[in-house]
Design a protein around this motif. Structure first.
Motif, PDB file in Angstrom:
ATOM      1  N   MET A 145      89.744  61.116  65.196  1.00 29.37           N
ATOM      2  CA  MET A 145      89.927  62.392  65.898  1.00 29.37           C
ATOM      3  C   MET A 145      89.921  62.150  67.414  1.00 29.37           C
ATOM      4  SD  MET A 145      87.560  65.865  65.831  1.00 29.37           S
ATOM      5  CE  MET A 145      88.028  66.411  64.196  1.00 29.37           C
ATOM      6  N   THR A 146      90.934  62.640  68.112  1.00 28.67           N
ATOM      7  CA  THR A 146      90.957  62.538  69.563  1.00 28.67           C
ATOM      8  C   THR A 146      89.972  63.542  70.165  1.00 28.67           C
ATOM      9  OG1 THR A 146      92.687  64.194  69.843  1.00 28.67           O
ATOM     10  CG2 THR A 146      93.393  61.901  69.507  1.00 28.67           C
ATOM     11  N   PHE A 147      89.686  63.368  71.448  1.00 26.25           N
ATOM     12  CA  PHE A 147      88.773  64.303  72.092  1.00 26.25           C
ATOM     13  C   PHE A 147      89.379  65.704  72.135  1.00 26.25           C
ATOM     14  CE2 PHE A 147      86.415  65.633  76.141  1.00 26.25           C
ATOM     15  CZ  PHE A 147      85.318  66.075  75.415  1.00 26.25           C
ATOM     16  N   THR A 148      90.698  65.800  72.359  1.00 27.66           N
ATOM     17  CA  THR A 148      91.309  67.138  72.370  1.00 27.66           C
ATOM     18  C   THR A 148      91.277  67.768  70.982  1.00 27.66           C
ATOM     19  OG1 THR A 148      93.513  66.106  72.196  1.00 27.66           O
ATOM     20  CG2 THR A 148      92.764  66.772  74.404  1.00 27.66           C
ATOM     21  N   ASP A 149      91.374  66.958  69.926  1.00 28.24           N
ATOM     22  CA  ASP A 149      91.193  67.495  68.565  1.00 28.24           C
ATOM     23  C   ASP A 149      89.797  68.094  68.418  1.00 28.24           C
ATOM     24  OD1 ASP A 149      93.726  66.737  67.692  1.00 28.24           O
ATOM     25  OD2 ASP A 149      93.029  64.811  66.888  1.00 28.24           O
ATOM     26  N   GLU A 150      88.806  67.361  68.928  1.00 28.21           N
ATOM     27  CA  GLU A 150      87.418  67.825  68.851  1.00 28.21           C
ATOM     28  C   GLU A 150      87.230  69.121  69.639  1.00 28.21           C
ATOM     29  OE1 GLU A 150      82.903  66.127  69.780  1.00 28.21           O
ATOM     30  OE2 GLU A 150      84.662  64.836  70.074  1.00 28.21           O
TER      31      GLU A 150
ATOM     32  N   ARG B  52     100.390  66.802  79.884  1.00 32.37           N
ATOM     33  CA  ARG B  52      99.836  65.839  80.839  1.00 32.37           C
ATOM     34  C   ARG B  52      98.319  65.987  80.955  1.00 32.37           C
ATOM     35  NH1 ARG B  52     100.586  68.127  85.913  1.00 32.37           N
ATOM     36  NH2 ARG B  52      98.344  68.405  85.952  1.00 32.37           N
ATOM     37  N   VAL B  53      97.844  67.229  81.041  1.00 28.25           N
ATOM     38  CA  VAL B  53      96.401  67.461  81.179  1.00 28.25           C
ATOM     39  C   VAL B  53      95.676  67.093  79.883  1.00 28.25           C
ATOM     40  CG1 VAL B  53      94.621  69.153  81.755  1.00 28.25           C
ATOM     41  CG2 VAL B  53      96.844  69.276  82.875  1.00 28.25           C
ATOM     42  N   LEU B  54      96.293  67.351  78.747  1.00 30.11           N
ATOM     43  CA  LEU B  54      95.679  66.976  77.470  1.00 30.11           C
ATOM     44  C   LEU B  54      95.567  65.460  77.336  1.00 30.11           C
ATOM     45  CD1 LEU B  54      97.419  69.523  75.060  1.00 30.11           C
ATOM     46  CD2 LEU B  54      95.066  69.592  75.914  1.00 30.11           C
TER      47      LEU B  54
ATOM     48  N   ARG C 259      91.946  60.598  77.575  1.00 25.51           N
ATOM     49  CA  ARG C 259      91.502  59.379  78.259  1.00 25.51           C
ATOM     50  C   ARG C 259      90.051  59.514  78.711  1.00 25.51           C
ATOM     51  NH1 ARG C 259      96.414  59.899  80.982  1.00 25.51           N
ATOM     52  NH2 ARG C 259      95.365  60.220  82.995  1.00 25.51           N
ATOM     53  N   LEU C 260      89.714  60.676  79.255  1.00 24.89           N
ATOM     54  CA  LEU C 260      88.337  60.897  79.701  1.00 24.89           C
ATOM     55  C   LEU C 260      87.371  60.850  78.520  1.00 24.89           C
ATOM     56  CD1 LEU C 260      88.881  63.838  82.236  1.00 24.89           C
ATOM     57  CD2 LEU C 260      88.285  61.468  82.790  1.00 24.89           C
ATOM     58  N   GLY C 261      87.799  61.415  77.397  1.00 24.32           N
ATOM     59  CA  GLY C 261      86.937  61.464  76.229  1.00 24.32           C
ATOM     60  C   GLY C 261      86.515  60.094  75.734  1.00 24.32           C
TER      61      GLY C 261
ATOM     62  N   ARG D 210      78.907  66.537  75.392  1.00 21.49           N
ATOM     63  CA  ARG D 210      78.433  67.853  74.955  1.00 21.49           C
ATOM     64  C   ARG D 210      78.615  68.895  76.055  1.00 21.49           C
ATOM     65  NH1 ARG D 210      74.322  64.645  72.621  1.00 21.49           N
ATOM     66  NH2 ARG D 210      72.926  65.038  74.382  1.00 21.49           N
ATOM     67  N   ARG D 211      78.388  68.513  77.304  1.00 21.51           N
ATOM     68  CA  ARG D 211      78.568  69.463  78.409  1.00 21.51           C
ATOM     69  C   ARG D 211      80.034  69.854  78.561  1.00 21.51           C
ATOM     70  NH1 ARG D 211      74.830  65.958  80.911  1.00 21.51           N
ATOM     71  NH2 ARG D 211      76.438  64.989  82.212  1.00 21.51           N
ATOM     72  N   VAL D 212      80.935  68.896  78.430  1.00 19.43           N
ATOM     73  CA  VAL D 212      82.369  69.203  78.526  1.00 19.43           C
ATOM     74  C   VAL D 212      82.765  70.197  77.427  1.00 19.43           C
ATOM     75  CG1 VAL D 212      84.709  68.267  78.362  1.00 19.43           C
ATOM     76  CG2 VAL D 212      82.959  67.013  79.632  1.00 19.43           C
ATOM     77  N   ILE D 213      82.315  69.945  76.216  1.00 23.52           N
ATOM     78  CA  ILE D 213      82.632  70.851  75.096  1.00 23.52           C
ATOM     79  C   ILE D 213      82.063  72.238  75.360  1.00 23.52           C
ATOM     80  CG2 ILE D 213      82.259  71.292  72.636  1.00 23.52           C
ATOM     81  CD1 ILE D 213      82.251  68.197  72.257  1.00 23.52           C
ATOM     82  N   GLU D 214      80.843  72.294  75.885  1.00 25.63           N
ATOM     83  CA  GLU D 214      80.229  73.589  76.184  1.00 25.63           C
ATOM     84  C   GLU D 214      81.030  74.358  77.240  1.00 25.63           C
ATOM     85  OE1 GLU D 214      76.065  75.497  77.947  1.00 25.63           O
ATOM     86  OE2 GLU D 214      76.249  73.327  77.702  1.00 25.63           O
ATOM     87  N   HIS D 215      81.442  73.675  78.305  1.00 23.63           N
ATOM     88  CA  HIS D 215      82.226  74.351  79.348  1.00 23.63           C
ATOM     89  C   HIS D 215      83.579  74.810  78.798  1.00 23.63           C
ATOM     90  CE1 HIS D 215      79.218  73.407  82.219  1.00 23.63           C
ATOM     91  NE2 HIS D 215      79.501  72.127  82.330  1.00 23.63           N
TER      92      HIS D 215
END
Length: 220
Positions: A1-6, A174-176, A181-183, A192-197
């Motif tokens: 699973m990619t971070f954007t999927d998550e 592009r942003v996705l 990459r960041l994930g 967890r903070r990124v997901i919360e925001h």
């Protein structure tokens, strides 16, 4: 699973509520009252000015020169949308962009932009990206979803076409890609903070449309 999927899996129920909202349904079948759409346009003009500031902070925090340029360009684009498309919409109501700017920033807009700016200024680059991402991604998904239906109302059809357009979709891709990459580099606590925001600003997206539907005003 990619971070954007998550990330998307975290907001699927929110996105379902957005698509089911009568504001969105009224755009496609043309039944949305014009005063609700006007409310949306006026508050979106206020919102985009602060969103542009948030994108400029993302540019300042980006470690990669390419991302600095990309977010700076997006900040300029957000202001151009505010000055161009919204001025055109206000003109359709027989009013000017200056009249929209003179109207108050209402509770949901103030809450959303305050949270957004606090997060991008106070958080990491990844947290900032997580906070600004729903305005890219949800609008792209809504625009894509509605494009095949369009609207019998030319004003609403123009709004749908703007966000369903391939140019905007390419920006979002592009942003996705950056988000994925960041994930790959995030420690569990920051993840967890990124997901919360991301989840919080997605909720604000639903609230923004709902505020227009209700013609929200300050209660006192």
């Amino acid at each position: 699973m990619t971070f954007t999927d998550e990330l998307w899996s975290a907001i699927e129920p929110i996105y379902a509520e957005i698509l089911a909202h009568p504001f969105i349904g009224g755009l496609t079948d043309g039944t949305l009252p014009q005063d609700a759409f006007r409310h949306f346009v006026v508050q979106d003009s206020h919102y985009l000015r602060d969103y542009a500031r948030a994108l400029a902070v993302c540019a300042a925090k980006a470690p990669d020169e390419q991302d600095v340029r990309a977010f700076a360009d997006d900040a300029v684009g957000a202001l151009a949308a505010e000055q161009g498309m919204h001025a055109e919409f206000m003109g359709a109501f027989g009013e000017s962009a200056e009249q929209a700017a003179a109207e108050p920033v209402l509770p949901t807009t103030r809450a959303y932009t305050s949270y957004l700016l606090a997060t991008v200024y106070g958080g990491s680059f990844a947290e900032a990206v997580g906070a600004v991402l729903p305005c890219y991604w949800i609008y792209a998904r809504v625009g894509e979803q509605l494009l095949s239906k369009s609207s019998p109302d030319p004003l609403y059809a123009k709004w749908i076409a703007t966000y369903g357009d391939e140019t905007f979709q390419a920006v979002v891709r592009r942003v996705l890609a950056l988000t994925d990459r960041l994930g790959e580099q995030l420690a569990p606590a920051e993840r967890r903070r990124v997901i919360e925001h991301f989840t919080t600003t997605s909720r604000y997206e639903w609230m923004f449309w709902d505020a227009a539907w209700r013609r929200e005003v300050w209660p006192v």
